[in-house]
Design a protein around this motif. Structure first.
Motif, PDB file in Angstrom:
ATOM      1  N   ALA A   1       0.832  -1.202   0.000  1.00 26.70           N
ATOM      2  CA  ALA A   1       0.000   0.000   0.000  1.00 26.70           C
ATOM      3  C   ALA A   1       0.865   1.249   0.000  1.00 26.70           C
ATOM      4  N   GLU A   2       1.995   1.192   0.668  1.00 28.18           N
ATOM      5  CA  GLU A   2       2.826   2.382   0.861  1.00 28.18           C
ATOM      6  C   GLU A   2       4.232   2.168   0.295  1.00 28.18           C
ATOM      7  N   GLY A   3       4.319   1.743  -0.958  1.00 27.85           N
ATOM      8  CA  GLY A   3       5.636   1.573  -1.575  1.00 27.85           C
ATOM      9  C   GLY A   3       6.219   0.210  -1.280  1.00 27.85           C
TER      10      GLY A   3
ATOM     11  N   ARG B   1      11.929   8.298  15.394  1.00 23.21           N
ATOM     12  CA  ARG B   1      10.508   8.329  15.010  1.00 23.21           C
ATOM     13  C   ARG B   1      10.035   7.047  14.339  1.00 23.21           C
ATOM     14  N   HIS B   2      10.933   6.099  14.099  1.00 24.56           N
ATOM     15  CA  HIS B   2      10.558   4.909  13.325  1.00 24.56           C
ATOM     16  C   HIS B   2      10.564   3.620  14.130  1.00 24.56           C
ATOM     17  N   LEU B   3       9.481   2.895  14.011  1.00 23.70           N
ATOM     18  CA  LEU B   3       9.399   1.544  14.537  1.00 23.70           C
ATOM     19  C   LEU B   3       9.109   0.644  13.345  1.00 23.70           C
TER      20      LEU B   3
ATOM     21  N   GLU C   1       7.098  -2.001  13.769  1.00 30.37           N
ATOM     22  CA  GLU C   1       5.703  -2.359  14.051  1.00 30.37           C
ATOM     23  C   GLU C   1       5.109  -1.200  14.827  1.00 30.37           C
ATOM     24  N   PHE C   2       4.082  -0.583  14.291  1.00 25.91           N
ATOM     25  CA  PHE C   2       3.460   0.548  14.984  1.00 25.91           C
ATOM     26  C   PHE C   2       1.959   0.507  14.774  1.00 25.91           C
ATOM     27  N   TRP C   3       1.251   1.217  15.628  1.00 26.13           N
ATOM     28  CA  TRP C   3      -0.216   1.222  15.565  1.00 26.13           C
ATOM     29  C   TRP C   3      -0.702   2.462  14.848  1.00 26.13           C
ATOM     30  N   MET C   4      -1.672   2.243  13.981  1.00 21.25           N
ATOM     31  CA  MET C   4      -2.191   3.365  13.200  1.00 21.25           C
ATOM     32  C   MET C   4      -3.718   3.304  13.201  1.00 21.25           C
ATOM     33  N   VAL C   5      -4.340   4.470  13.337  1.00 21.42           N
ATOM     34  CA  VAL C   5      -5.791   4.558  13.177  1.00 21.42           C
ATOM     35  C   VAL C   5      -6.037   5.205  11.829  1.00 21.42           C
TER      36      VAL C   5
ATOM     37  N   PHE D   1       0.707   6.145  -4.854  1.00 20.27           N
ATOM     38  CA  PHE D   1       0.008   6.005  -6.144  1.00 20.27           C
ATOM     39  C   PHE D   1      -1.487   6.317  -6.074  1.00 20.27           C
ATOM     40  N   TYR D   2      -2.075   6.122  -4.881  1.00 20.70           N
ATOM     41  CA  TYR D   2      -3.533   6.233  -4.785  1.00 20.70           C
ATOM     42  C   TYR D   2      -4.006   7.673  -4.592  1.00 20.70           C
ATOM     43  N   MET D   3      -3.100   8.613  -4.442  1.00 22.22           N
ATOM     44  CA  MET D   3      -3.516   9.993  -4.155  1.00 22.22           C
ATOM     45  C   MET D   3      -3.995  10.699  -5.415  1.00 22.22           C
TER      46      MET D   3
ATOM     47  N   GLY E   1       7.559  16.199  14.438  1.00 26.30           N
ATOM     48  CA  GLY E   1       7.461  15.704  13.063  1.00 26.30           C
ATOM     49  C   GLY E   1       6.081  15.218  12.661  1.00 26.30           C
ATOM     50  N   GLU E   2       6.048  14.473  11.548  1.00 22.97           N
ATOM     51  CA  GLU E   2       4.777  14.039  10.959  1.00 22.97           C
ATOM     52  C   GLU E   2       4.031  13.067  11.875  1.00 22.97           C
ATOM     53  N   ILE E   3       2.774  13.383  12.169  1.00 23.55           N
ATOM     54  CA  ILE E   3       1.948  12.444  12.938  1.00 23.55           C
ATOM     55  C   ILE E   3       0.795  11.891  12.103  1.00 23.55           C
ATOM     56  N   VAL E   4       0.414  12.630  11.044  1.00 24.32           N
ATOM     57  CA  VAL E   4      -0.689  12.190  10.188  1.00 24.32           C
ATOM     58  C   VAL E   4      -0.266  12.263   8.730  1.00 24.32           C
ATOM     59  N   GLY E   5      -0.613  11.222   7.964  1.00 27.93           N
ATOM     60  CA  GLY E   5      -0.481  11.244   6.515  1.00 27.93           C
ATOM     61  C   GLY E   5      -1.881  11.109   5.941  1.00 27.93           C
ATOM     62  N   ALA E   6      -2.236  11.924   4.913  1.00 25.54           N
ATOM     63  CA  ALA E   6      -3.632  11.962   4.470  1.00 25.54           C
ATOM     64  C   ALA E   6      -3.741  12.304   2.992  1.00 25.54           C
TER      65      ALA E   6
ATOM     66  N   GLY F   1      -9.277  10.144   3.416  1.00 21.72           N
ATOM     67  CA  GLY F   1      -9.020   9.594   4.745  1.00 21.72           C
ATOM     68  C   GLY F   1      -7.642   9.978   5.211  1.00 21.72           C
ATOM     69  N   PHE F   2      -7.293   9.487   6.396  1.00 25.52           N
ATOM     70  CA  PHE F   2      -5.934   9.736   6.891  1.00 25.52           C
ATOM     71  C   PHE F   2      -5.489   8.634   7.831  1.00 25.52           C
ATOM     72  N   GLY F   3      -4.217   8.652   8.150  1.00 25.97           N
ATOM     73  CA  GLY F   3      -3.679   7.704   9.122  1.00 25.97           C
ATOM     74  C   GLY F   3      -2.897   8.464  10.175  1.00 25.97           C
TER      75      GLY F   3
HETATM   76  O1  4AD Z   1       2.074   8.664   6.041  1.00 25.48           O
HETATM   77  P1  4AD Z   1       1.773   7.191   6.158  1.00 25.48           P
HETATM   78  O2  4AD Z   1       2.713   6.253   5.537  1.00 25.48           O
HETATM   79  O3  4AD Z   1       0.299   7.050   5.575  1.00 25.48           O
HETATM   80  C1  4AD Z   1      -0.373   5.892   5.339  1.00 25.48           C
HETATM   81  O4  4AD Z   1       0.007   4.802   5.629  1.00 25.48           O
HETATM   82  C2  4AD Z   1      -1.726   6.114   4.735  1.00 25.48           C
HETATM   83  N1  4AD Z   1      -2.149   4.865   4.106  1.00 25.48           N
HETATM   84  C3  4AD Z   1      -2.681   6.562   5.800  1.00 25.48           C
HETATM   85  C4  4AD Z   1      -4.072   6.797   5.279  1.00 25.48           C
HETATM   86  O5  4AD Z   1      -4.284   7.744   4.534  1.00 25.48           O
HETATM   87  N2  4AD Z   1      -5.023   5.951   5.627  1.00 25.48           N
HETATM   88  O6  4AD Z   1       1.643   6.827   7.706  1.00 25.48           O
HETATM   89  C5  4AD Z   1       0.714   7.488   8.527  1.00 25.48           C
HETATM   90  C6  4AD Z   1       1.314   7.787   9.888  1.00 25.48           C
HETATM   91  C7  4AD Z   1       2.512   8.719   9.853  1.00 25.48           C
HETATM   92  O7  4AD Z   1       2.130  10.070   9.787  1.00 25.48           O
HETATM   93  C8  4AD Z   1       3.169   8.396  11.174  1.00 25.48           C
HETATM   94  O8  4AD Z   1       2.517   9.028  12.263  1.00 25.48           O
HETATM   95  C9  4AD Z   1       2.952   6.902  11.296  1.00 25.48           C
HETATM   96  O9  4AD Z   1       1.823   6.605  10.487  1.00 25.48           O
HETATM   97  N3  4AD Z   1       4.116   6.143  10.833  1.00 25.48           N
HETATM   98  C10 4AD Z   1       5.013   5.570  11.645  1.00 25.48           C
HETATM   99  N4  4AD Z   1       5.120   5.554  12.985  1.00 25.48           N
HETATM  100  C11 4AD Z   1       6.161   4.871  13.543  1.00 25.48           C
HETATM  101  N5  4AD Z   1       7.076   4.203  12.807  1.00 25.48           N
HETATM  102  C12 4AD Z   1       7.013   4.194  11.452  1.00 25.48           C
HETATM  103  N6  4AD Z   1       7.906   3.506  10.747  1.00 25.48           N
HETATM  104  C13 4AD Z   1       5.936   4.910  10.812  1.00 25.48           C
HETATM  105  N7  4AD Z   1       5.572   5.100   9.519  1.00 25.48           N
HETATM  106  C14 4AD Z   1       4.457   5.853   9.571  1.00 25.48           C
END
Ligand code: 4AD
Ligand code: MG
Length: 449
Positions: free
Chosen positions: A164-166, A216-218, A220-224, A347-349, A371-376, A416-418
């Motif tokens: 989904a993300e590269g 800032r990178h893990l 495995e991380f949780w995303m809403v 690609f989906y944007m 830094g970045e907390i949301v990608g949308a 949407g966003f994450g």
């Molecule tokens: O910007 P990202 O890659 O966006 C997406 O995955 C979209 N599909 C979201 C969507 O539109 N539904 O990731 C979204 C967020 C980032 O802004 C960041 O907060 C977190 O996920 N994130 C990470 N957090 C910790 N470790 C990592 N390796 C992260 N990669 C992204």
């Protein structure tokens, strides 16, 4: 379940005899007295043992207690504002449940590497305890926000057949005689679910084989990830700022104790109120050009060094961590940078029809350098454009056949966003690294414990 009284409930039991089940946090003695700090998960309290009244046997038990010995203590609750938590327990009885010889984490300072090796025990320490509680409240606020606004929770799969993300940071695994990947994002599945329910969100672990060892990178991380049918980019920004304001203000209101333990400046968090500033990518680049010069000529050596990192990727390319820090620190609340060059984004944007080459996307950058907390983004709804993008990104059309179906059968504009939970925890707790924001962090060089 009334057998043991949580320390956090002492306020309702002043003057009563209660039983506390917990662990010895620390102790000291003076002649006839023992002062034992007991923690039970809900809080910490000082237990006072007056030996002449309790007898030799109890004295021996008190003497034998080590850090983290598990104990059950009986006593009377006394209000005492000078004591930790505001109450004290006058011991009438104590019993040892499990001993704890040579506990590896002592009150002296340990290095982070050592503490990380003992993460399973480090979780009991005061700061770590506070961080996990803030995280719990963030997670609850996230669910409440969406549940209270008519969103349906749909769970996305973790084993997936496509990226989904590269493709550069995919975890690959055997799937019988095929390949599967750990999900980088539930978004594509939420797009399908949004066409069924209108407003949906998924909330779960996601995986990125990030080779970068940053704070800032893990892996495995949780995303809403909320996803909404018939929603534009502007409405997406409004949703995201209301959401982040809600999460931050709920945590400020509910986690006073924890934030105090973490010595977090809550005034900074109280300023996080919608609307958040919106800055276009092009505006951001202009600001960064000026800042780069300004920093290069600064008396401050740190700023001169930072100047080299500003616009490191070059204008027209994605923004880097230094760029985000600079833009983020110009405001007292998160900033939304929108309309990035489409070429550096997923690609989906959807591309902006008014500004070809620019994606209808935004990143939300937290203040204070987090830094970045949301990608949308708004998603591409046109099947032929999407097919072209999939090919351009070297992805397989076959793998996305189901996703393309969404554009064949009643396609609608949608966005949407994450939001990354760990980066949010890191920001709200004022931490220097995301490794402390999750109980058992997974990083490039860490999969144990
Ligand atoms: O910007 P990202 O890659 O966006 C997406 O995955 C979209 N599909 C979201 C969507 O539109 N539904 O990731 C979204 C967020 C980032 O802004 C960041 O907060 C977190 O996920 N994130 C990470 N957090 C910790 N470790 C990592 N390796 C992260 N990669 C992204
Ligand atoms: Mg992103």
């Amino acid at each position: 379940m009334k057998e043991y009284t949580p320390i956090s409930e002492f306020k309702n039991h002043v003057g009563e005899e209660v039983t506390v089940a917990g662990w010895c946090y620390s102790k000291r003695s003076s002649k006839k007295l023992y002062f034992i700090n007991v923690r039970d998960g809900s809080g910490i309290c000082q237990v006072v043992a007056f030996l002449p009244a309790l007898g030799e046997e109890i004295g021996k038990i008190c003497e034998s207690l080590d850090q983290e010995t598990s104990i059950i203590v009986k006593g009377k609750v006394k209000k005492d504002d000078r004591q930790i938590g505001g109450y004290e327990l006058e011991m009438s009885h104590i019993e040892v449940v499990g001993e704890s010889k040579d506990y590896p984490i002592t009150p002296k300072e340990h290095g982070v590497a050592y503490l990380m090796e003992h993460r399973h025990l480090w979780l009991r320490s005061k700061r770590q305890h506070a961080i996990m509680r803030v995280r719990h409240n963030i997670v609850k606020a996230i669910r409440d926000f969406f549940n209270d606004r008519g969103f349906i929770n749909v769970d996305a799969p973790i084993l997936t057949a496509n990226a989904a993300e590269g493709t550069s940071n995919l975890f690959e695994t055997d799937y019988f005689d095929d390949k599967a990947y750990l999900s980088q994002s539930g978004q594509l599945y939420m797009e399908a679910a949004a066409m069924a329910h209108g407003k949906v969100y998924c909330f779960g672990p996601t995986f990125r084989a990030e080779k970068s060892k940053t704070r800032r990178h893990l892996t495995e991380f949780w995303m809403v990830e909320p996803e909404v049918a018939y929603m534009s980019l502007d409405e997406d920004m409004e949703l995201a700022e209301q959401f982040v304001e809600y999460v931050v203000q709920t945590v400020v209101a509910n986690c006073e104790e924890e934030l105090k333990t973490l010595e977090r400046d809550t005034e900074k968090l109280k300023a996080v109120k919608a609307p958040f500033p919106r800055v276009s990518y092009d505006e951001a680049v202009e600001i960064l050009k000026i800042k780069k010069q300004e920093y290069a000529q600064s008396d401050d050596e740190e700023k001169r060094k930072m100047s080299e990192d500003i616009l490191k990727n070059g204008p027209g390319d994605d923004l880097g961590a230094a760029d985000e820090t600079v833009i983020g620190s110009m405001h007292d609340r998160p900033v939304m940078i929108h309309r990035y060059p489409a070429a550096v984004k997923a690609f989906y944007m959807r591309e902006d029809p008014k500004q070809p080459g620019r994606a209808l996307a935004f990143d939300m950058i937290a203040p204070e350098g987090y830094g970045e907390i949301v990608g949308a983004s708004e998603r591409e709804a046109d099947i032929s454009v999407l097919e072209r993008k999939i090919v351009e990104h070297n992805l397989s059309l076959d793998a996305f056949k189901w996703y393309l179906d969404l554009r064949k059968y009643g396609s609608v504009p949608h966005s949407g966003f994450g939001l990354g939970v760990e980066r949010t925890v890191s920001w709200l707790c004022g931490l220097t690294h995301v490794r402390e924001t999750i109980a058992f962090p997974r990083m490039m060089d860490k999969i144990w414990p």
